[in-house]
Write an enzyme that holds these catalytic residues in place. Structure first.
Site, short mmCIF file in Angstrom:
data_model
loop_
_atom_site.label_atom_id
_atom_site.label_comp_id
_atom_site.label_asym_id
_atom_site.label_seq_id
_atom_site.Cartn_x
_atom_site.Cartn_y
_atom_site.Cartn_z
N GLY A 369 0.79 -1.16 0.01
CA GLY A 369 0.01 -0.04 -0.01
C GLY A 369 0.86 1.10 0.03
O GLY A 369 0.59 2.32 -0.72
N GLU A 372 7.68 3.36 4.05
CA GLU A 372 8.22 4.33 4.83
C GLU A 372 9.39 4.84 4.53
O GLU A 372 10.01 5.51 5.35
CB GLU A 372 7.86 4.10 6.19
CG GLU A 372 8.94 3.03 6.63
CD GLU A 372 8.33 1.41 6.60
OE1 GLU A 372 7.49 1.28 5.89
OE2 GLU A 372 8.97 0.63 7.48
N ASN A 373 10.14 4.88 3.37
CA ASN A 373 11.64 5.15 3.17
C ASN A 373 11.87 6.32 3.72
O ASN A 373 11.13 7.59 3.70
CB ASN A 373 11.70 5.29 1.62
CG ASN A 373 11.35 4.08 0.79
OD1 ASN A 373 11.65 3.00 1.11
ND2 ASN A 373 10.49 4.34 -0.09
N GLU A 406 2.81 5.43 7.70
CA GLU A 406 3.96 5.77 7.06
C GLU A 406 4.97 6.92 7.86
O GLU A 406 6.06 6.86 8.08
CB GLU A 406 4.22 6.07 5.54
CG GLU A 406 3.35 5.20 4.71
CD GLU A 406 3.59 3.72 4.92
OE1 GLU A 406 5.16 3.28 5.41
OE2 GLU A 406 2.81 2.63 4.79
N HIS A 409 6.33 5.54 11.12
CA HIS A 409 7.63 4.82 10.92
C HIS A 409 8.74 5.72 10.90
O HIS A 409 9.57 5.40 11.12
CB HIS A 409 7.50 4.26 9.54
CG HIS A 409 6.66 2.64 9.71
ND1 HIS A 409 7.07 1.80 10.53
CD2 HIS A 409 5.79 2.15 8.73
CE1 HIS A 409 6.32 0.82 10.27
NE2 HIS A 409 5.53 0.79 9.33
#
Ligand code: ZN
Length: 990
Positions: A369, A372-373, A406, A409
């Site tokens: 989906g 979270e880079n 995200e 994170h």
């Protein structure tokens, strides 16, 4: 990473342990940078000058290759390996001397300097990486990761470049993506070296590594972009690296690109240089600032011709949403949410976001989906872009949740990272919990409390009562095992047990513990036990201890929930002024060969509400089978697990079940909306587990005719739809469908087909209307069909919240022309959420020829993106008329499906969950067993075992409970016919 499977803004909720939404949806400190020879700026300049000539030559070679061929293997001399008796061998049959999935600890990476040039015309990538390493044990070899690339050059120098250490051998072991380098002299303890590689490969539409994606521009032209997805272990497919989460390092990137493109990295761009002189007109090189210390799986880079919109947080972080230029305005909503949530988290976690910018990028081809880079989050289009004129309330809420997930994170996972993947649940469980808290902050009108219960706690309870569940915390070694734990247990049960702890300690103590944990392990790695230790300290320091007998032993409590699978059924009995609470494992099928004495026990916090007793009675089972506390002698009823904060089910003696029924039916204010939903959910689940008569949940369901809360409706629909599906070929089907129509009628009349009301009312309306159509309430079907024909014939747009329902109803009741109309609209749609709604609707057809055609063109992957095949599976599996055809199609095309989706995506899992778990006969069970017998399902093998268990449960329910349900429905029908007036709606608040 957020799971993809509820990205579509479904209005239905998953059936009990069947298909449906999954949790929506990654050491030692080194001696600083003193050993780095150049400053970052100088290093980049040297990189450019030294390698331009090399690149120019390599480019000619690489660009001349056919674009579609992946390249593998190694160029350059390799020496004969010494006769070491180990099992792994290279592709050439040579022994591979390192026999472990984990890398040896003798060498640690400190800093990566990466130079990449992807060509978006030929799809060739050439690159170079310099890795500064520190030796922690004297060694004569180095092992690191690399996958599917040609290494054209490798070198090893001392960190001051004074000594060239000769690499005598380079061996590859592709099964483990490992590269083994042996050197002619021992690398010395405490010394720093620089390891360099030059490499090349071809961009493919692989959905992982550095991969190719595309979109269609407003003028109809096809535009390519190159993007990354590294979690859990695909950074190694983009550049050689030490690809384990605890091996943190800093990263510096130089990206060569065409002037028509933009390059993005985790950090902002520092400078851009013209390379026209060396590489031809229009070629630029972007240099980016060095990252903070981070894991390889969080590195990301993108080259595209995207546009962006930006906003700034109170903390002065630049937040930008990037998308294809014609879609970028649809990023406004996500940008607002991100700005709001980033400021909120900064306050909540007590630590600022670590980077000056945060980019959120919409990627057309994306397996999960979102991801979270750090500083460069990537999303499916439908998880990031929201257009109010076509997207309904469910889609808006989904975008809010995914962004909140995200962003959580960025602290939990990025700033502090799990040491190894066995603690993945902590990353994902925590981000899932925060996704609801963050979304609730950004949009208070969502009432995320009841939705957390619905989508985290109840979803986890449904799956975790199967024998083939697994503990939250599991040992994982190989890549398939790592893939397989990105599941409902990690996300939803992880979130639910963290929420239970938060409620037990109180939010201030929980937050203080988090803050300690994040500060203590900032930019490093940690284990689950480190979090418990920090929370325990915060609990001990709290001025006002939580209710009960002091803070719990956090480690013991949480170990009992994370290290063993399943959860308890709590039996509560009030008798003679004593409240006795017992626990026993709850599994829907009896556990095989389990002895009572071996039964697992949990540390259970329990809160009970008793009739005429002020406040709540708190009871704790500290790993014991039972406890008795004093309570009022007289109590007309008692109810435990108030607001469903505990991750377990509760049962009572028959007289208290009857009293709770009365309470529910009377609309008592003693029960919250969560309590009402939980009572219904527990009753249906106990019935499915063979522990409660079917008449109890049926009678409780009659409260729906007065119910205005979303959660009780959602759980009732989840269970009653499942019953309807199990009974599709049985005489009880018609009476049950009639019963549901009668339950729905009052609220259906109250809500109508307008677009009025709060967010929760609009979500409830979407649910009630969809249910009304699915149980064939005549006026609902007629209204939906009218809206469809008005849309088709007169171009009248359908209200956003009703689109999925109206499109699907139009296709289900329509002819070939209607299907073709929706198909054409699908092909021409540019808004991602609209495209999804149309695609799902196409699966609602009842025409066998159309269904066959639809499945075939969907799997072909040209007109329907591969990532969207899951939507096709979901909609056809839920369609009674299509299910057996889908099963036949899957069997006939199994090899094609496996080739296409078998490599570490959620797809195979989802096909099994959506389709197989719905079967309910012995014949189907045997067919499924026979078909999958001997097939290697890799990460989906647990899903198959769970689906087989679900079929067994379906068969048992049909055999054991259908008769009781039929008898109760007959009795209800008689009483109804005798003139019992339908109750009025809006008895309950929402
Ligand atoms: Zn996540």
């Amino acid at each position: 990473m957020a799971d993809a499977m509820s990205a579509s803004g479904r209005t239905t909720t998953p059936p009990p342990n069947g298909p449906g939404e999954r949790a929506l949806y990654n050491k030692a400190e080194y001696a600083g940078r003193k050993a780095v020879v150049c400053s970052p700026r100088r290093a980049a300049a040297v990189l450019v000058l030294v390698f331009l000539a090399v690149l120019a030559i390599a480019l000619v070679a690489a660009f001349a290759r056919p674009a579609c061929l992946p390249s593998t293997g190694v160029v350059g001399p390799t020496t004969v390996a010494p006769p070491v008796a180990t099992r792994p061998t290279t592709a050439d049959g040579e022994p591979f001397p390192w026999d472990s999935l984990r890398l040896p600890p003798a060498v640690l990476p400190r800093r990566y300097e990466l130079l990449l040039q992807p060509n978006l015309t030929t799809f060739a990538v050439v690159g170079r990486v310099k890795i500064q390493i520190t030796v922690t044990q004297e060694t004569s070899f180095i092992v690191l990761h690399s996958r599917n690339m040609t290494i054209t050059k490798r070198e090893l120098h001392t960190s001051d470049d004074s000594v060239n250490v000769s690499i005598t051998r380079l061996l590859l072991y592709p099964e483990r993506d490992q590269v083994y380098l042996s050197v002619n002299e021992s690398l010395q303890l405490g010394q720093n070296y620089t390891l360099s590689f030059e490499f090349n490969y071809t961009l493919r539409e692989a959905l992982e590594g550095f991969y190719l994606s595309h979109y269609t521009a407003a003028n109809g032209s096809k535009r390519y972009l190159a993007t990354t997805q590294f979690e859990p272990n695909a950074a190694r497919a983009a550049f050689p690296c030490f690809d384990e989460p605890q091996l943190k390092a800093t990263f510096q990137l130089a990206m060569v690109r065409h002037e028509s493109h933009t390059a993005l990295f985790n950090t902002p761009r520092r400078s851009t240089a013209d390379l026209d002189f060396y590489l031809g007109a229009g070629i630029k090189q972007d240099d980016f600032f060095e990252t903070v210390r981070m894991s390889t799986y969080l590195v990301a880079f993108i080259v595209s011709d995207y546009a962006h919109i930006s906003d700034t947080t109170d903390g002065n972080v630049l937040v930008s949403v990037w998308a294809p230029p014609h879609l970028v305005q649809q990023g406004q909503f996500a940008a607002q949410v991100a700005v709001s949530v980033l400021d909120f988290y900064t306050d909540y976690f007590g630590l600022p976001y670590q980077l000056p910018k945060l980019d959120l990028v919409a990627i057309p081809d994306f397996a999960a989906g979102a991801m979270e880079n750090w500083g460069l989050c990537t999303f499916r289009l439908t998880s990031l872009l929201y257009e109010p004129s076509s997207g309904g309330s469910a889609i808006q809420q989904w975008v809010t949740r995914v962004v909140a997930h995200e962003l959580a994170h960025q602290w939990f996972g990025n700033l502090v990272t799990m040491e190894w993947w066995n603690d993945l649940w902590l990353n994902e469980g925590f981000a899932t919990l925060m996704e609801f808290i963050g979304a609730g902050h950004a949009r208070p009108e969502y009432h995320m409390g009841q939705q957390f219960m619905l989508e985290a706690t109840l979803t986890a309870l449904a799956l975790d009562s199967l024998r083939d569940s697994h503990p939250i915390s599991v040992e994982v070694t190989d890549p398939d095992q790592i893939e397989s734990i990105f599941d409902t247990i990690s996300y939803s049960k992880g979130a639910a047990v963290l929420y239970m702890l938060m409620k037990e300690l109180g939010q201030p103590v929980f937050k203080a513990g988090l803050n300690k944990y994040l500060r203590r392990h900032s930019l490093g790695s940690a284990r689950t036990a480190d979090l418990w230790a920090a929370v325990q300290e915060a609990a001990a320091e709290a001025e006002t201890p939580p209710a009960g007998d002091g803070p719990p032993d956090v480690q013991a409590m949480m170990d009992s929930w994370t290290r063993q699978k399943s959860y308890p059924l709590i039996s509560v009995v009030l008798s003679a002024g004593r409240l006795t609470v017992r626990q026993a494992p709850f599994t829907q099928l009896p556990a095989v060969g389990a002895r009572q004495s071996d039964a697992p026990l949990w540390h259970v916090p329990l809160s009970c509400r008793l009739h005429r007793r002020a406040g709540l009675l708190a009871v704790r089972l500290n790993g014991t089978a039972s406890v008795t506390v004093s309570a009022p002698r007289q109590s007309a009823w008692y109810y435990c697990n108030v607001n469903k904060t505990g991750v377990y089910r509760v049962t009572y003696p028959a007289d208290n079940w009857a009293a709770l029924q009365q309470l529910l039916l009377a609309g008592s204010s003693h029960l919250s909306v969560q309590d009402r939903a939980a009572i219904i959910d527990d009753a249906f689940s106990l019935n499915r587990a063979d522990l409660l008569n079917a008449s109890v949940p049926l009678r409780l369901s009659t409260s729906l005719s007065r119910e205005a809360g979303l959660a009780p409706w959602a759980v009732s629909r989840r269970h009653l739809d499942w019953w309807l599906q199990l009974l599709y070929d049985q005489p009880t089907h018609a009476p049950l469908q009639h019963f549901v129509r009668r339950l729905i009628a009052p609220q259906y009349g109250q809500l109508g087909w307008s677009e009025q009301g709060s967010h929760v009312v609009r979500r409830l309306r979407a649910l009630v209307l969809a249910w009304a159509v699915s149980v064939r309430l005549p006026e609902a079907v007629a209204r939906a069909r009218t809206l469809f024909s008005d849309w088709r014939n007169a171009g009248l747009p359908v209200p956003p919240d009703l689109r999925q329902l109206v499109y699907s109803t139009g296709v289900e009741y329509g002819d070939t022309g209607d299907w073709q109309f929706v198909w054409q609209r699908y092909l021409n749609a540019t808004t991602p959420t609209e495209k999804n709604s149309l695609l799902r609707a196409l699966g609602a057809s009842t025409d066998p020829l159309i269904l066959e055609h639809f499945l075939r063109i969907s799997l072909a992957g040209e007109l329907v993106r591969s990532q969207d095949f899951v939507l096709v599976v979901e909609s056809t599996a839920a369609n009674q008329a299509a299910r057996l055809r889908l099963w036949r199609f899957v069997r006939l095309n199994w090899h094609k499906i496996l080739d296409k989706f078998g490599g570490g995506t959620f797809m195979i899992d989802n096909i099994i969950q959506e389709l197989v778990s719905r079967f309910s006969t012995q014949l189907e069970l045997e067919e499924v067993r026979a078909f999958f017998d001997g097939k290697d399902l890799r990460s989906a093998s647990r899903s198959l075992r769970q689906a087989l268990e679900s079929i067994q449960l379906n068969i048992r329910w049909r055999g054991s409970h259908q008769a009781a349900a039929a008898a109760w429905l007959e009795d209800w029908s008689r009483r109804e016919a005798a003139g019992a007036a339908p109750p009025t709606a809006r008895h309950w608040p929402n």
